[in-house]
Design an enzyme around this catalytic site. Structure first.
Site, PDB file in Angstrom:
ATOM      1  N   LYS A  36       0.772  -1.229   0.216  1.00 45.19           N
ATOM      2  CA  LYS A  36      -0.068  -0.098   0.277  1.00 45.19           C
ATOM      3  C   LYS A  36       0.587   1.296  -0.346  1.00 45.19           C
ATOM      4  CE  LYS A  36      -3.362  -0.035   2.432  1.00 45.19           C
ATOM      5  NZ  LYS A  36      -4.314  -0.623   3.420  1.00 45.19           N
ATOM      6  N   ARG A 106      -3.484   3.557   8.775  1.00 47.18           N
ATOM      7  CA  ARG A 106      -3.436   2.081   7.689  1.00 47.18           C
ATOM      8  C   ARG A 106      -2.079   1.283   7.739  1.00 47.18           C
ATOM      9  NH1 ARG A 106      -4.806   4.381   2.022  1.00 47.18           N
ATOM     10  NH2 ARG A 106      -6.229   2.701   1.488  1.00 47.18           N
ATOM     11  N   GLY A 115      -8.269  -7.427   4.343  1.00 50.63           N
ATOM     12  CA  GLY A 115      -9.360  -7.535   4.857  1.00 50.63           C
ATOM     13  C   GLY A 115      -8.602  -7.787   6.614  1.00 50.63           C
ATOM     14  N   MET A 117      -5.908  -6.521   8.132  1.00 48.72           N
ATOM     15  CA  MET A 117      -5.373  -5.822   9.311  1.00 48.72           C
ATOM     16  C   MET A 117      -6.382  -4.604   8.877  1.00 48.72           C
ATOM     17  SD  MET A 117      -2.131  -7.481  10.021  1.00 48.72           S
ATOM     18  CE  MET A 117      -0.504  -6.146   9.193  1.00 48.72           C
ATOM     19  N   ARG A 350      -3.405  -1.641  -6.558  1.00 48.88           N
ATOM     20  CA  ARG A 350      -2.076  -2.637  -6.487  1.00 48.88           C
ATOM     21  C   ARG A 350      -2.647  -3.887  -6.968  1.00 48.88           C
ATOM     22  NH1 ARG A 350      -5.978  -5.181  -1.048  1.00 48.88           N
ATOM     23  NH2 ARG A 350      -7.808  -5.303  -1.833  1.00 48.88           N
ATOM     24  N   HIS A 472     -15.516  -8.989   1.201  1.00 45.99           N
ATOM     25  CA  HIS A 472     -14.589  -9.391   1.648  1.00 45.99           C
ATOM     26  C   HIS A 472     -14.469 -11.196   1.463  1.00 45.99           C
ATOM     27  CE1 HIS A 472     -12.841 -12.824   4.897  1.00 45.99           C
ATOM     28  NE2 HIS A 472     -12.200 -11.864   5.099  1.00 45.99           N
ATOM     29  N   ARG A 650       7.405 -48.972 -14.625  1.00 47.04           N
ATOM     30  CA  ARG A 650       7.948 -49.993 -13.186  1.00 47.04           C
ATOM     31  C   ARG A 650       7.808 -51.493 -13.253  1.00 47.04           C
ATOM     32  NH1 ARG A 650       6.034 -47.259  -7.479  1.00 47.04           N
ATOM     33  NH2 ARG A 650       4.047 -48.327  -7.641  1.00 47.04           N
ATOM     34  N   GLU A 777      14.352 -44.242  -4.829  1.00 45.47           N
ATOM     35  CA  GLU A 777      13.463 -43.736  -3.875  1.00 45.47           C
ATOM     36  C   GLU A 777      13.281 -44.243  -2.530  1.00 45.47           C
ATOM     37  OE1 GLU A 777       9.533 -46.142  -4.195  1.00 45.47           O
ATOM     38  OE2 GLU A 777      10.777 -47.891  -5.874  1.00 45.47           O
ATOM     39  N   SER A 796      15.246 -43.040 -11.637  1.00 41.50           N
ATOM     40  CA  SER A 796      13.549 -41.811 -11.459  1.00 41.50           C
ATOM     41  C   SER A 796      13.499 -41.576  -9.844  1.00 41.50           C
ATOM     42  CB  SER A 796      12.449 -42.150 -12.439  1.00 41.50           C
ATOM     43  OG  SER A 796      11.277 -41.807 -11.760  1.00 41.50           O
ATOM     44  N   GLY A 798      11.726 -41.223  -7.304  1.00 46.34           N
ATOM     45  CA  GLY A 798      10.254 -41.342  -6.705  1.00 46.34           C
ATOM     46  C   GLY A 798      10.306 -41.025  -4.993  1.00 46.34           C
ATOM     47  N   THR A 799       9.723 -39.946  -5.682  1.00 40.85           N
ATOM     48  CA  THR A 799       9.836 -38.688  -4.560  1.00 40.85           C
ATOM     49  C   THR A 799       8.376 -38.904  -3.124  1.00 40.85           C
ATOM     50  OG1 THR A 799       8.995 -37.078  -5.853  1.00 40.85           O
ATOM     51  CG2 THR A 799      11.231 -36.642  -5.323  1.00 40.85           C
ATOM     52  N   CYS A 863       9.057 -38.780 -11.005  1.00 41.99           N
ATOM     53  CA  CYS A 863       7.705 -39.552 -10.845  1.00 41.99           C
ATOM     54  C   CYS A 863       6.677 -39.620  -9.826  1.00 41.99           C
ATOM     55  CB  CYS A 863       7.775 -40.902 -11.083  1.00 41.99           C
ATOM     56  SG  CYS A 863       8.548 -41.397 -10.255  1.00 41.99           S
ATOM     57  N   TYR A 883      13.416 -34.633 -17.191  1.00 39.30           N
ATOM     58  CA  TYR A 883      11.840 -34.401 -16.990  1.00 39.30           C
ATOM     59  C   TYR A 883      11.314 -33.999 -15.220  1.00 39.30           C
ATOM     60  CZ  TYR A 883      11.734 -39.622 -16.317  1.00 39.30           C
ATOM     61  OH  TYR A 883      11.182 -40.389 -16.067  1.00 39.30           O
TER      62      TYR A 883
HETATM   63  P1  ADP Z   1      -7.294  -2.367   3.623  1.00 35.93           P
HETATM   64  O1  ADP Z   1      -6.311  -3.065   3.509  1.00 35.93           O
HETATM   65  O2  ADP Z   1      -8.668  -3.070   4.381  1.00 35.93           O
HETATM   66  O3  ADP Z   1      -8.152  -1.762   2.339  1.00 35.93           O
HETATM   67  P2  ADP Z   1      -7.352   0.502   4.194  1.00 35.93           P
HETATM   68  O4  ADP Z   1      -6.281   1.032   4.755  1.00 35.93           O
HETATM   69  O5  ADP Z   1      -6.880   0.711   2.724  1.00 35.93           O
HETATM   70  O6  ADP Z   1      -6.896  -1.345   4.247  1.00 35.93           O
HETATM   71  O7  ADP Z   1      -8.835   1.458   4.344  1.00 35.93           O
HETATM   72  C1  ADP Z   1      -9.928   0.856   4.641  1.00 35.93           C
HETATM   73  C2  ADP Z   1     -10.950   2.047   3.374  1.00 35.93           C
HETATM   74  O8  ADP Z   1     -10.531   3.459   4.493  1.00 35.93           O
HETATM   75  C3  ADP Z   1     -10.919   2.189   2.306  1.00 35.93           C
HETATM   76  O9  ADP Z   1     -12.018   2.083   1.958  1.00 35.93           O
HETATM   77  C4  ADP Z   1      -9.786   3.283   1.939  1.00 35.93           C
HETATM   78  O10 ADP Z   1     -10.274   3.634   1.017  1.00 35.93           O
HETATM   79  C5  ADP Z   1     -10.525   3.904   3.303  1.00 35.93           C
HETATM   80  N1  ADP Z   1      -9.579   5.421   3.235  1.00 35.93           N
HETATM   81  C6  ADP Z   1      -8.347   4.781   3.938  1.00 35.93           C
HETATM   82  N2  ADP Z   1      -7.369   6.252   4.121  1.00 35.93           N
HETATM   83  C7  ADP Z   1      -8.382   6.884   4.153  1.00 35.93           C
HETATM   84  C8  ADP Z   1      -7.531   7.901   3.876  1.00 35.93           C
HETATM   85  N3  ADP Z   1      -6.748   8.994   4.427  1.00 35.93           N
HETATM   86  N4  ADP Z   1      -8.645   8.829   3.608  1.00 35.93           N
HETATM   87  C9  ADP Z   1     -10.238   8.148   3.247  1.00 35.93           C
HETATM   88  N5  ADP Z   1     -10.676   7.164   2.982  1.00 35.93           N
HETATM   89  C10 ADP Z   1      -9.474   6.855   3.708  1.00 35.93           C
HETATM   90 MG    MG Z   2      -7.306  -1.024   1.029  1.00 38.65          MG
HETATM   91 MG    MG Z   3       7.993 -46.385  -4.156  1.00 45.11          MG
END
Ligand code: ADP
Ligand code: MG
Ligand code: MG
Length: 904
Positions: A36, A106, A115, A117, A350, A472, A650, A777, A796, A798-799, A863, A883
């Site tokens: 990020k 963030r 989702g 962290m 990303r 999610h 074999r 083997e 060959s 035979g893992t 194999c 192979y």
């Molecule tokens: P995650 O990794 O769970 O997507 P994010 O850090 O991207 O968490 O943030 C969660 C939500 O909050 C996202 O929708 C993001 O766009 C929004 N968000 C994060 N920082 C800001 C910011 N500075 N202003 C407005 N929205 C934000």
């Molecule tokens: Mg995000």
């Molecule tokens: Mg065998």
């Protein structure tokens, strides 16, 4: 110019600023800044509008866990300096009621973990600041809305107050004012929510929430770093094999407010369709909302196509950024954006997760569009992606029947590929439990959260009633290539009663339903599934399916793989049908034919039982004579199917008692058929009993005791080869002696094989060539491989057995302790699924090197199951094997991995 002053060494840099079209970081610094942070920096410097901020590097997280949860001493000053920089850039001050700056805090590791962290928005707010914010923005509602969101997130993320307690308080106030949606609440009602939230906070934390912005920030930074090691984050990393990461970075960023009214909003988008790969802008947004709302699936969002009408200027700007980002990153992007009073901000980009279908289509399309070359395309596609193209879809007839019987009861958003049926489970725990019994399950939830991950993993498909394509459930399922339907609003899920009500029908707990991840349909009962167009086109030779776009793309990828890969890919096949399937997928020979599988079919078992029962050589030879024509016929079929490619066969491997019945009635039947007494059969069975059959009288040990078995098999092989060669089909049998541990074992049997084979060839006046070699083997064999190679023409590995004997783990019993071993990190992966490079892999390398020392042109392959595992294939290609051999349906994946190994 760095001036070295008094201090000998300047402090390590832990914090990186971005904003105003500049940045200290860049996209390639993911390990240090997290994905990020690195991409926020990159976007800032290529002129994409991003709110300014700074990133605290992953070094801090690493340091924290290495030093008993302490942060580096120089960090605070660097943070303070960057806050000043940020305040200057934004023209506002953290905690200043007259001109407040609010920030988000963030998380973000080098690899995205959707989702996993937590993020805190609107940090810096308190009773005075909220007034200042209202005065500054002239938006009272937004002020209180931001405040209540902050108390909720801060309480939840930083102090561990259950989100549900806040939800309860909110629901009460919504009920009181008869409002359904959060957006309908007025400023004064939201102010009431703030008061209620403060009480919730105090009740569960035991004190008032901190009002000092810097104190808030300190807690939030700690919480993000702390969230790196919460259970669900650890579980996610384990399931997705994310190992060796330093930790999470922490991003502190000025807020963009999507909750300022109807000219504001927030959304997520993909630069191409992540479900099918179409080159179209695909996304969802919510008006008057903050980021979390879209991801959490609280309201079902609008499609981007609507934004085009609603805010054409913003849409155009967003679309221009879409094109710019794709050109810059040369890959499909997953972006977050926020519109603040008609002004667009990008908050994240990303590489987008995609289904296998989409991955393949995007890669092939981008080559056509000239964005990337074929080498890059190959590196973009994972083995699992390719595998998804081979996924079942519903059997068209069965599905039509179900639809006309009005069994299709609902339709949601098609979020993940494939087709699946299973028993309805309402909780993740139940899904895990039922799946353990071997039953297929479908996890049905209103929405999913990271706590559900293990249940989602256990399920065949995931079905939710709220949330969009970026909820999610959708993101996680797509990442795994799992069938998933979301936002299926007509389902009334009653968790208390454990049932779903839909259109007057009731679906009870553990009843079967079917889910179509391509159309979004939900169907009552279990609908049969059928093969993919790729399988139909390539394996079954169905002409229409062969022209299916996915079939064509698949062939293109195979063509590119063949162009670059350096090692051959063979298949493990015991029947002509398997051999033909593998050839259709482009296998270049058979690496392993297990002859014993042929003994179980039809009447053959009686011949082998007769042989075992016979008391002398003559009796055994008589019985073996009956087996010979069967084996010869099988080999003929396989040789024909393999069209001149080498075929490794074999010799008999399992212990003889595996062919005998253990129960009374089976023994009686055997006695009757073989005209002897049940008592005698019983005695024979008892005499063959072994304490540890895996290490017993099997493999080459059998043929040394009973060379007549070896002679019969070799005769069948060579006669079959002569017969097929007579029809001008090239044949190349490679006769493989299993389970040797010593050179002596090999030499004895090699002589038997050659004598027998040469006699047949001479008698037939044939010119066919054959090779003799051995399966590696047993660890000892790999250590004396130089001596074995004096006579052996090929090895060959035979893992499977090699792994079993190197670790001393029984392959059939590893399930009893493997989960604990993975949890405790004794093992990182199941060594039977992916080769243990450090140990077993070294034995392979040792055997290979010793063998080639004696015989420069020694042909060496693998194999075991590992031949179809991409990581293992890359390892084997790296050490110079000729192979790998894998099951027919893994051939395409092995080829792709082999090409990736060559391109790495
Ligand atoms: P995650 O990794 O769970 O997507 P994010 O850090 O991207 O968490 O943030 C969660 C939500 O909050 C996202 O929708 C993001 O766009 C929004 N968000 C994060 N920082 C800001 C910011 N500075 N202003 C407005 N929205 C934000
Ligand atoms: Mg995000
Ligand atoms: Mg065998």
């Amino acid at each position: 110019m760095v001036k070295k002053s008094g201090k000998s060494k300047s402090a390590k840099k832990y914090v990186y600023f971005f904003g105003n079209g500049k940045a200290e970081g860049k996209a390639s610094m993911k390990d240090l800044l997290g994905g990020k942070g690195a991409n926020l920096a990159e976007m800032s410097s290529i002129g994409v509008p991003v709110p300014a901020g700074f990133t605290i590097s992953t070094d801090v997280c690493e340091y924290y866990y290495k030093h008993g949860k302490k942060k580096p001493s120089v960090l605070q000053k660097q943070i303070d300096d960057n806050i000043k920089k940020l305040e200057k850039s934004m023209g506002a001050k953290l905690g200043d009621p007259k001109n407040p700056l609010l920030v988000s805090v963030r998380s973000g590791a080098a690899v995205s973990m959707p989702g996993m962290m937590d993020t805190v928005l609107n940090l810096g707010i308190n009773d005075e600041v909220v007034e200042g914010l209202i005065a500054k923005t002239k938006n009272e509602r937004m002020g209180w809305d931001s405040y209540r969101r902050f108390i909720n997130m801060f309480g939840d993320v930083c102090m561990g107050v259950d989100h549900d307690y806040f939800e309860e308080a909110l629901s009460k106030i919504k009920k009181k004012y008869k409002k359904k949606l959060d957006t309908e609440l007025t400023a004064s009602e939201l102010k009431e929510v703030v008061e209620a939230y403060k009480k919730v906070y105090k009740k569960y934390v035991g004190k008032n929430f901190p009002t000092d912005a810097k104190v808030q920030l300190g807690h939030a930074v700690n919480a993000v770093i702390g969230s790196w090691n919460i259970d669900r984050a650890i579980a996610y990393r384990r399931i997705n094999k994310l190992l060796g990461l330093k930790g999470t970075a922490v991003n502190v960023q000025a807020m963009a407010y999507g909750n300022m009214g109807d000219n504001s909003g927030t959304g997520v988008a993909f630069t191409r369709n992540p479900a099918n790969g179409e080159n179209e802008f695909y996304g969802e947004y919510l008006i008057n909302a903050q980021g979390e709302d879209v991801v959490a699936g609280i309201r079902t969002p609008e499609l981007l196509s609507k934004l085009k009408k609603q805010m054409p200027k913003i849409y155009k700007q967003l679309n221009d950024i879409r094109i710019k980002l794709e050109k810059h990153y040369k890959d499909m992007q997953d972006v977050e954006f926020t519109i603040q009073e008609g002004k667009l901000y990008m908050l994240q980009t990303r590489t987008g997760k995609r289904t296998g279908m989409a991955a393949v289509k995007i890669a092939v399309d981008m080559v056509k569009e000239g964005l990337i070359d074929d080498k890059t395309a190959l590196q973009r596609i994972e083995g699992d992606h390719l595998n998804q193209l081979l996924f079942p879809i519903f059997d068209p007839k069965a599905k039509t029947a179900a639809v006309s019987a009005k069994k299709c009861v609902a339709k949601g958003l098609p979020a993940g590929p494939g087709a699946a049926y299973g028993a309805v489970c309402f909780t993740a725990d139940d899904a895990v439990k039922v799946a353990k019994t071997g039953k297929k399950v479908i996890l049905v939830r209103k929405e999913t959260s990271p706590e559900d991950v293990s249940g989602m993993w256990a399920a065949e498909a995931i079905l939710t009633s709220t949330g969009g394509m970026t909820s999610h459930a959708a993101v996680v399922a797509r990442g795994w290539g799992k069938c998933c339907v979301v936002g299926c609003g007509v389902l009334e899920i009653n968790n208390a009663k454990k049932q779903i009500e839909v259109g007057g029908k009731i679906i009870k707990n553990h009843e079967f339903i079917s889910v179509d991840g391509t159309s979004g349909e939900v169907i009552l009962g279990a609908v049969a599934t059928s093969a993919s167009p790729v399988v139909l086109g390539i394996i079954d030779g169905n002409k229409k399916a062969a022209n299916h776009p996915f079939c064509k793309m698949f062939k293109e990828i195979m063509k590119w793989s063949d162009k670059y890969r350096k090692i051959n890919v063979r298949t493990n096949a015991d029947s002509p049908k398997d051999a033909a399937n593998a050839i259709a997928f482009g296998a270049e020979g058979i690496g392993l034919t297990r002859t014993e599988h042929m003994f179980f079919e039809g009447d053959r078992i009686w011949a082998i039982r007769e042989m075992i029962l016979a008391s002398d050589l003559a009796g055994r030879e008589k019985a073996l004579k009956k087996l010979l024509p069967y084996q010869r016929k099988d080999f003929e079929g396989i040789f024909k199917a393999m069209k001149g490619f080498p075929v490794t066969i074999r010799l008999l491997d399992p212990p003889l008692h595996e062919f005998l019945p253990n129960d009374d009635s089976g023994q009686k039947e055997m006695a009757k058929r073989l005209k002897t007494t049940a008592a005698l059969v019983k005695t024979k069975v008892a005499s063959l009993h072994e304490m540890n059959p895996m290490l017993g009288h099997r493999g080459c040990r059998l043929s040394i005791t009973y060379p007549e078995i070896c002679r019969m098999q070799v005769t069948a092989i060579i006669e079959a080869a002569c017969n097929v060669a007579k029809n001008k089909i090239k044949v190349l049998p490679e006769i493989m002696i299993p389970l040797i541990g010593t050179k002596q074992e090999y030499d004895i049997l090699e002589e038997v094989v050659r004598k027998t084979a040469d006699a047949v060839i001479k008698a037939r006046k044939s010119k066919i060539k054959y090779m003799v070699g051995t399966m590696m083997e047993i660890p000892r064999a790999t250590l004396v491989a130089d001596t074995v190679a004096e006579k052996a023409e090929f090895f060959s590995f035979g893992t499977n057995d090699l792994t079993q004997m190197t670790f001393g783990y029984s392959r059939d019993d590893i399930g009893s302790f493997l989960p604990e071993y993975l949890d405790a990190k004794v093992l990182n992966v199941d060594p039977f699924a992916s080769i243990d490079q450090e140990g077993v892999g070294q034995l392979v390398k040792c055997g290979l090197e010793l063998g080639r020392k004696t015989r420069k042109d020694l042909k060496v392959g693998v194999c075991g199951e590992h031949g179809g595992d991409p990581d293992s294939v890359k390892f084997f290609a790296g050490i110079g094997l000729n192979y790998v051999s894998c099951s027919p349906f893994r051939v395409p994946i092995a080829k792709l991995a082999a090409a990736q190994a060559a391109l790495a």
